[in-house]
Design a protein around this motif. Structure first.
Motif: not given
Length: 486
Positions: A56-61, A275, A278-279
């Motif tokens: 979920d983005g670069d550093d989350r899930s 995806e 959302h994107g």
């Protein structure tokens, strides 16, 4: 290569010796996690739903609900999974389980674990917010707690009825700060693992990168390429299909890009429908209209845009919309890329111009977009159903005159196709009821519809003609009442 292991409910479980065509549901049940059930084995009932930790983005899930009956278990190597057993215990129920029990949301209990998993994914959705309008008002698809009922669209209940389940969903609060599954979202999801497993003469490979994949395809032309497995999984479960070599490409970074340039939007072939939704965030209105009607949330969380085109099904919903958008398919091999107009991509029933050593790398949609678009899906159910007919429109108008028209059709021939004759009948004509009536007669004769258990050939032809009248009614409002409701 490291041992094959998947973390389920916080416990690392080995996959050693598991046959390569085994799905996650059968494996879960074989290790004693029998909460997940098989109801249909094709992703329609949701009784098998589980949660997989995804990016979920670069550093989350985020906790993503999927149909475990369609997921090849070896594709979960190195990943984190939660089943209904991992959400709570009889002594300490999860909030979702508590609300379901209080609302009387379960009778026989067969479908309940799947509902609980889908509901838990929505419970943990990062951008879920309670209604903030005056009086806490909310629309009929969202609860006062921001719960999106479409999160349950892939879960079927045969005895309880949906009202208690909806009540349970709407009664959920927000996760507690110390909730371990909520806390887990603050860290990245595991990276996909390169996998090469051979069991009983069959082999399952998740290559480390695109170059390795393309070389493998060159060397093994009979390999089965698997992305979301929402089609191949059904073949395995219901038709006994087995692959001597399965190559999984769903997490290849080179196939998961989304870019918007001045002249085109490029969608990576391994992006899931969720995806893409959302994107793009509404950037392509025709796709924004299509995606919510494409199967269920559980399926969209796995099904890829490239896979939908790769199967070349004449009733795949993505193709008509992409045809109307004048999309092009980017095919890649060890020899490089080549672009093919989607209208020239399909050559016969489930046949395309793609060679056995090629992959669909991306889909390109030219810009600017047509200002008038619509997607009409004719099916027995509004959601979570296969189309009898699908029609997509993209029209350009200048001072009331049609200057360009692209119409994509599905379900009326051996392949998805452009309604060329209707397009020619529209271009250069005023966008008025006389033009629409004349063009509707042409549209009704496009394709070669057949009769089957979903619809008769005559019905399909009638729906084609009516669809243009429906579009005109929505844009001009000048139809006679009987035409607008035909």
């Amino acid at each position: 290569m490291a041992d094959n292991v998947v973390t389920v409910n916080g416990i690392r479980r080995p996959l050693d010796g598991v046959p390569v065509n085994t799905n996650a549901l059968d494996w879960l049940r074989s290790v004693g996690l029998t909460g997940s059930k098989e109801g249909c084995a094709e992703g329609e009932c949701g009784a098998c739903a589980m949660l997989v930790l995804g990016p979920d983005g670069d550093d989350r899930s985020a906790w993503v609900p999927v149909n475990s009956c369609l997921v090849p278990v070896h594709s979960l190597d190195g990943q984190e999974v939660v089943t209904a057993e991992g959400l709570g215990t009889p002594d300490a129920l999860h909030p979702v389980q508590e609300r379901m029990a209080e609302a009387g949301g379960s009778q026989c209990g067969y479908c309940t674990p799947g509902f609980v998993c889908s509901m838990a994914a929505e419970f943990y959705r990062a951008d879920r917010e309670p209604a903030t309008t005056a009086g806490g008002e909310h629309d009929h698809e969202h609860g006062p707690n921001g719960f999106d009922l479409h999160a349950l669209s892939g879960n079927l209940c045969r005895c309880t009825g949906y009202r208690p389940i909806r009540d349970a969903a709407h009664a959920l609060g927000m996760p507690e700060p110390a909730d371990p599954l909520a806390e887990r979202r603050a860290r990245p999801a595991p990276e996909p693992m390169a996998v090469d497993v051979a069991v009983d003469g069959s082999r399952f490979v998740r290559p480390a990168g695109l170059d390795e994949t393309l070389q493998l395809l060159r060397d093994e032309p009979d390999a089965t390429v698997v992305a979301g497995a929402t089609d191949w999984g059904v073949e395995v479960n219901l038709r006994g299909r087995r692959a001597a070599l399965a190559i999984v490409i769903d997490r290849l970074p080179e196939l998961r890009t989304l870019s918007v340039a001045d002249d085109a939007i490029e969608l990576g072939a391994a992006l899931t429908l969720s995806e893409i939704e959302h994107g793009l965030d509404g950037r392509v209105p025709l796709l924004a209209e299509l995606v919510p009607q494409f199967a269920s949330r559980l399926i969209r969380n796995r099904a890829t845009i490239g896979g939908n085109l790769g199967t070349a099904s004449p009733i795949g919903d993505a193709a008509p919309a992409l045809l109307a958008l004048d999309a092009r398919v980017v095919l890649t091999s060890v020899d490089g890329d080549r672009e093919v107009e989607l209208a020239e991509y399909f050559t016969g029933y489930r046949e395309t111009v793609r060679r056995s050593d090629e992959l669909i790398r991306a889909v390109r949609i030219p810009l600017p977009l047509a200002p008038m678009t619509a997607f009409h899906k004719i099916a027995k159910r509004r959601f979570d159903d296969i189309s009898s007919v699908a029609i997509a429109f993209a029209l350009d108008l200048d001072d009331g005159v049609v200057t360009a028209a692209r119409i994509g059709l599905g379900g009326v021939a051996a392949t998805p196709l452009r309604a060329r004759a209707t397009e020619q009948r529209l271009v250069g004509e005023p966008w008025d009821i006389a033009t629409v009536r004349a063009a509707s007669a042409v549209l009704g004769s496009e394709g070669t519809p057949v009769s089957d258990h979903r619809a008769s050939a005559d019905y399909r032809a009638m729906m084609l003609g009516n669809s243009l009248l429906k579009l005109y009614a929505a844009t001009a409002g000048d139809l006679e009442p009987e035409e607008a409701t035909a």
